[in-house]
Design an enzyme around this catalytic site. Structure first.
Site, PDB file in Angstrom:
ATOM      1  N   ARG A 126       2.150  -9.769  -0.168  1.00 28.58           N
ATOM      2  CA  ARG A 126       2.716  -8.772  -1.070  1.00 28.58           C
ATOM      3  C   ARG A 126       3.463  -7.668  -0.338  1.00 28.58           C
ATOM      4  O   ARG A 126       4.121  -6.852  -0.974  1.00 28.58           O
ATOM      5  CB  ARG A 126       1.625  -8.169  -1.952  1.00 28.58           C
ATOM      6  CG  ARG A 126       0.504  -7.434  -1.242  1.00 28.58           C
ATOM      7  CD  ARG A 126      -0.597  -7.132  -2.244  1.00 28.58           C
ATOM      8  NE  ARG A 126      -1.801  -6.579  -1.642  1.00 28.58           N
ATOM      9  CZ  ARG A 126      -2.187  -5.320  -1.760  1.00 28.58           C
ATOM     10  NH1 ARG A 126      -1.450  -4.470  -2.436  1.00 28.58           N
ATOM     11  NH2 ARG A 126      -3.307  -4.902  -1.215  1.00 28.58           N
ATOM     12  N   HIS A 133       0.821  -1.214   0.000  1.00 23.30           N
ATOM     13  CA  HIS A 133       0.000   0.000   0.000  1.00 23.30           C
ATOM     14  C   HIS A 133       0.853   1.261   0.000  1.00 23.30           C
ATOM     15  O   HIS A 133       0.472   2.272  -0.592  1.00 23.30           O
ATOM     16  CB  HIS A 133      -0.964  -0.026   1.190  1.00 23.30           C
ATOM     17  CG  HIS A 133      -1.977  -1.119   1.090  1.00 23.30           C
ATOM     18  ND1 HIS A 133      -1.934  -2.235   1.870  1.00 23.30           N
ATOM     19  CD2 HIS A 133      -3.018  -1.287   0.251  1.00 23.30           C
ATOM     20  CE1 HIS A 133      -2.933  -3.045   1.537  1.00 23.30           C
ATOM     21  NE2 HIS A 133      -3.603  -2.491   0.561  1.00 23.30           N
ATOM     22  N   ARG A 140     -15.458   2.565  -2.589  1.00 25.35           N
ATOM     23  CA  ARG A 140     -15.375   1.283  -1.892  1.00 25.35           C
ATOM     24  C   ARG A 140     -15.561   1.499  -0.396  1.00 25.35           C
ATOM     25  O   ARG A 140     -14.968   2.411   0.181  1.00 25.35           O
ATOM     26  CB  ARG A 140     -14.010   0.632  -2.153  1.00 25.35           C
ATOM     27  CG  ARG A 140     -13.851  -0.737  -1.497  1.00 25.35           C
ATOM     28  CD  ARG A 140     -12.555  -1.406  -1.896  1.00 25.35           C
ATOM     29  NE  ARG A 140     -11.382  -0.766  -1.311  1.00 25.35           N
ATOM     30  CZ  ARG A 140     -10.125  -1.103  -1.604  1.00 25.35           C
ATOM     31  NH1 ARG A 140      -9.894  -2.047  -2.512  1.00 25.35           N
ATOM     32  NH2 ARG A 140      -9.113  -0.491  -1.027  1.00 25.35           N
ATOM     33  N   CYS A 189      -9.255  -2.681 -11.171  1.00 21.24           N
ATOM     34  CA  CYS A 189      -8.776  -1.518 -10.425  1.00 21.24           C
ATOM     35  C   CYS A 189      -7.494  -1.803  -9.668  1.00 21.24           C
ATOM     36  O   CYS A 189      -7.006  -0.942  -8.932  1.00 21.24           O
ATOM     37  CB  CYS A 189      -9.846  -1.006  -9.469  1.00 21.24           C
ATOM     38  SG  CYS A 189     -10.268  -2.172  -8.154  1.00 21.24           S
ATOM     39  N   ASN A 202      -4.395  -6.921  -6.954  1.00 18.29           N
ATOM     40  CA  ASN A 202      -3.342  -6.991  -5.940  1.00 18.29           C
ATOM     41  C   ASN A 202      -3.615  -8.118  -4.952  1.00 18.29           C
ATOM     42  O   ASN A 202      -2.790  -9.002  -4.736  1.00 18.29           O
ATOM     43  CB  ASN A 202      -3.237  -5.664  -5.181  1.00 18.29           C
ATOM     44  CG  ASN A 202      -3.020  -4.485  -6.103  1.00 18.29           C
ATOM     45  OD1 ASN A 202      -2.562  -4.633  -7.225  1.00 18.29           O
ATOM     46  ND2 ASN A 202      -3.354  -3.299  -5.627  1.00 18.29           N
ATOM     47  N   ASP A 203      -4.803  -8.068  -4.331  1.00 16.41           N
ATOM     48  CA  ASP A 203      -5.150  -9.129  -3.383  1.00 16.41           C
ATOM     49  C   ASP A 203      -5.421 -10.450  -4.093  1.00 16.41           C
ATOM     50  O   ASP A 203      -5.101 -11.514  -3.563  1.00 16.41           O
ATOM     51  CB  ASP A 203      -6.371  -8.721  -2.554  1.00 16.41           C
ATOM     52  CG  ASP A 203      -5.986  -7.959  -1.297  1.00 16.41           C
ATOM     53  OD1 ASP A 203      -4.834  -8.118  -0.839  1.00 16.41           O
ATOM     54  OD2 ASP A 203      -6.818  -7.202  -0.774  1.00 16.41           O
ATOM     55  N   GLU A 242     -11.470 -10.208  -5.480  1.00 13.06           N
ATOM     56  CA  GLU A 242     -10.056 -10.198  -5.093  1.00 13.06           C
ATOM     57  C   GLU A 242      -9.669 -11.406  -4.247  1.00 13.06           C
ATOM     58  O   GLU A 242      -8.582 -11.436  -3.658  1.00 13.06           O
ATOM     59  CB  GLU A 242      -9.717  -8.900  -4.344  1.00 13.06           C
ATOM     60  CG  GLU A 242     -10.674  -8.530  -3.246  1.00 13.06           C
ATOM     61  CD  GLU A 242     -10.438  -7.122  -2.693  1.00 13.06           C
ATOM     62  OE1 GLU A 242      -9.330  -6.584  -2.878  1.00 13.06           O
ATOM     63  OE2 GLU A 242     -11.356  -6.580  -2.073  1.00 13.06           O
ATOM     64  N   ARG A 299     -10.465   4.524  -2.386  1.00 18.16           N
ATOM     65  CA  ARG A 299     -10.074   3.714  -1.236  1.00 18.16           C
ATOM     66  C   ARG A 299     -10.351   4.527   0.030  1.00 18.16           C
ATOM     67  O   ARG A 299      -9.513   5.298   0.476  1.00 18.16           O
ATOM     68  CB  ARG A 299      -8.590   3.352  -1.325  1.00 18.16           C
ATOM     69  CG  ARG A 299      -8.205   2.464  -2.508  1.00 18.16           C
ATOM     70  CD  ARG A 299      -6.696   2.199  -2.469  1.00 18.16           C
ATOM     71  NE  ARG A 299      -6.278   1.205  -3.424  1.00 18.16           N
ATOM     72  CZ  ARG A 299      -5.651   1.477  -4.575  1.00 18.16           C
ATOM     73  NH1 ARG A 299      -5.389   2.737  -4.905  1.00 18.16           N
ATOM     74  NH2 ARG A 299      -5.275   0.504  -5.392  1.00 18.16           N
TER      75      ARG A 299
END
Length: 582
Positions: A491, A205, A356, A528, A480-481, A457, A312
């Site tokens: 990650r 992040h 989100r 995204c 990502n997830d 995700e 986010r």
């Protein structure tokens, strides 16, 4: 896999790491020290030691009060941006001077003869506990204030001085073992030349935020903060993953030329600013922006985004909780959230804005009285995102009320994170019904037909995306997830970062399953995750059928230029090679 190594060339030292956020930065090194953990001793004292201990406590209280007063005087009395900080500092000063609490501490100290540090910690926590148990929102906030401010007093008594991220001067290259997302958000509002970190993966992040804010970043640099001194000239090359320390004049000139060339490339890309994203054979894509704060919506609009593909909101929470050093946890009330969502919707006008709901927990710890910080052995697999929201439904209901109230100011879409079951979606929708009922009863206007979608995700969500399509208005692939959960790779962990591969056949097949199920059921689909903003993965995703991508605002023009050079057939050929890479 990259190694953190050292090459020698004259007086210049070059450290090699892992490329994280592109760009070149030149500045003075600023080393962020490792935090010192407070350890409170507990022992009995002699009666003749009481006065000395009490004197140290009073001196510490006076010192902290003076420091807070100086901070308070430096803040504007009229600027709304300083209002939250003023309220915090004023509350702290009142608590430090509370004669009732001071007498309670002194009485216990003189009667029980425990050392003063233990006495202060124990009585502060006892007082805070009573306030928490009162069941009152305002008193709960004051409980956190008590813990925080007397924690500062204890730090002063123990000669522990926590580092204040606000002390970092403009133009610095930050060297640290790690940074929190909240610290990165604070630094983004300064003119930071670059980041050089020991920890953090390429999709962490902190790195995502650095890309959003255009901060050149290199990670995986072993103990870099111990090898460079404050004030030394440092060059960060985010593309080659090099950190150059004490470069000579010629080297600095060479890198300044590279910065100029990159600036000229960006100027050239401006010709795509107001053009649609279209392939060479005329197929149109929609390019949205990922943002973390309302201010970033202005950047998205300026960069020609077709809308906001991902707000986010946890980053917004983090940016609000970091108003001061060691700020006590605060509640993110409905009105604060409403104003933020309204601002974003108004900035984007008729363009869609996908917000989100809170993706807290795991590696994203938020300083709020409403959200418990739970000690978990495996937090990324624990109580985070939608799981946390459903476990503490009042947090989600507050956010949903703010979202629905703001909906009349633009084109809102609501999205739930880390969905893994149909039941979770149904649980969230039940809370939406309750919120709509409340707003109807209170005669508060809102849009009733807001699209409600989910993040894909987790592997489970991808596999049952046909079922999830029955209860979702749209999908957004959070690559990502999805990558870390499919491959079982953290990650954020540089020790296994080489295993984090978005082009893994298993990840691409999860994406392919979702694309097919969404298409079969007419559910709109976008991407995204960080894949949406990388040139190599944009080509693969485009060839797989993705037409909606959401990325860092600064990547939009470059992505338009990339798409203009390829036909769909060429993109399909590129993705086919990856999908058939057995």
């Amino acid at each position: 896999m990259y190694n953190s190594t050292l090459k020698e060339g004259g007086d210049v030292e070059v450290f090699l790491g892992i490329p994280a956020a592109d760009g070149i930065g030149i500045g003075s090194a600023f080393v962020i020290p490792e935090p010192v953990k407070r350890a409170i001793p507990q022992h009995r004292i002699k009666i003749d030691e009481v006065n000395k201990g009490w004197g140290r406590f009073q001196e510490a209280v006076q010192s902290v009060t003076l420091e807070l007063s100086e901070h308070l005087e430096s803040l504007s009395k009229t600027d709304e941006r300083d209002k939250a900080q003023r309220e915090v500092f004023e509350t702290y000063i009142l608590m430090l001077g509370d004669p009732v609490f001071s007498k309670e501490v002194k009485d216990f100290y003189e009667e029980e003869l425990f050392n003063i540090e233990y006495t202060v910690e124990m009585k502060a926590e006892e007082y805070a506990s009573r306030l928490r148990q009162a069941g009152n929102y305002y008193l709960s906030e004051r409980a956190q204030d008590i813990t925080d401010i007397f924690g500062r007093v204890l730090d002063e008594m123990l000669d522990i001085h926590p580092f204040d991220i606000n002390r970092v001067p403009d133009g610095s290259v930050i060297l640290a073992n790690s940074l929190s997302s909240a610290d990165t958000i604070i630094l983004s509002k300064r003119k930071i030349a670059g980041l050089a970190l020991t920890e953090g993966g390429v999709s962490s992040h902190v790195v995502i935020l650095a890309r959003n804010y255009g901060i050149p970043t290199v990670v995986g640099l072993e103990e870099i903060s111990k090898k460079v001194r404050n004030g030394e000239t440092v060059i960060v090359d985010g593309s080659s993953a090099e950190i150059l320390v004490n470069p000579d004049r010629n080297t600095i000139g060479e890198y300044k030329s590279k910065i100029l060339a990159e600036q000229q490339r960006k100027i050239k890309l401006r010709e795509f600013l107001n053009k649609p994203a279209v392939t060479k054979d005329g197929v149109e894509f929609k390019l949205y922006a990922n943002i973390g704060t309302p201010e970033e919506a202005e950047i998205a609009a300026a960069e020609g985004a077709d809308g906001i593909g991902l707000f986010r909101t946890e980053f917004f929470y983090m940016s609000q909780s970091g108003v001061s050093l060691n700020a006590a946890a605060r509640s993110f009330n409905e009105q604060t959230q409403f104003e933020a969502y309204k601002q974003v919707l108004e900035i984007m006008g008729d363009k869609p804005v996908t917000i989100r709901t809170l993706d807290a927990g795991g590696d994203k710890l938020i300083n709020s009285v409403d959200i418990p910080i739970i000690d978990e052995k495996n937090p990324l697999m624990g109580l985070r995102a939608v799981r946390l929201s459903l476990a503490y439904p009042n947090v989600l209901k507050t956010q949903l009320r703010a979202l629905y109230r703001a909906s009349i100011y633009g084109n809102l879409q609501i999205m739930f994170p880390l969905i893994s079951t149909v039941e979770q979606v149904k649980g969230c929708k039940q809370l939406i019904k309750e919120v709509m009922g409340e707003l109807n009863y209170e005669k508060i206007p809102y849009k009733a037909d807001i699209p409600v979608g989910i993040m894909i995700e987790t592997a489970s969500a991808a596999i049952i995306s046909d079922c999830l399509a029955e209860v979702s208005d749209f999908f957004s692939l959070g690559t990502n997830d999805l990558t870390q959960y499919t491959l079982a790779v953290d990650r954020e962990n540089q020790h296994v970062s080489a295993l984090y591969d978005e082009f893994s056949l298993s990840v691409l097949r999860m994406i392919q399953i979702t694309i097919q199920n969404a298409a079969d059921r007419g559910v709109p689909l976008s991407v995204c995750g960080e894949m949406a903003g990388k040139q190599d993965s944009v080509m693969v995703l485009g060839g797989m059928g993705i037409r909606h991508l959401s990325m860092s605002p600064k990547m939009i023009s470059a992505t338009k230029e990339l798409l203009s050079r390829f036909t769909i057939a060429e993109l399909e050929a590129i993705s086919s090679k990856h999908l058939n890479n057995l």
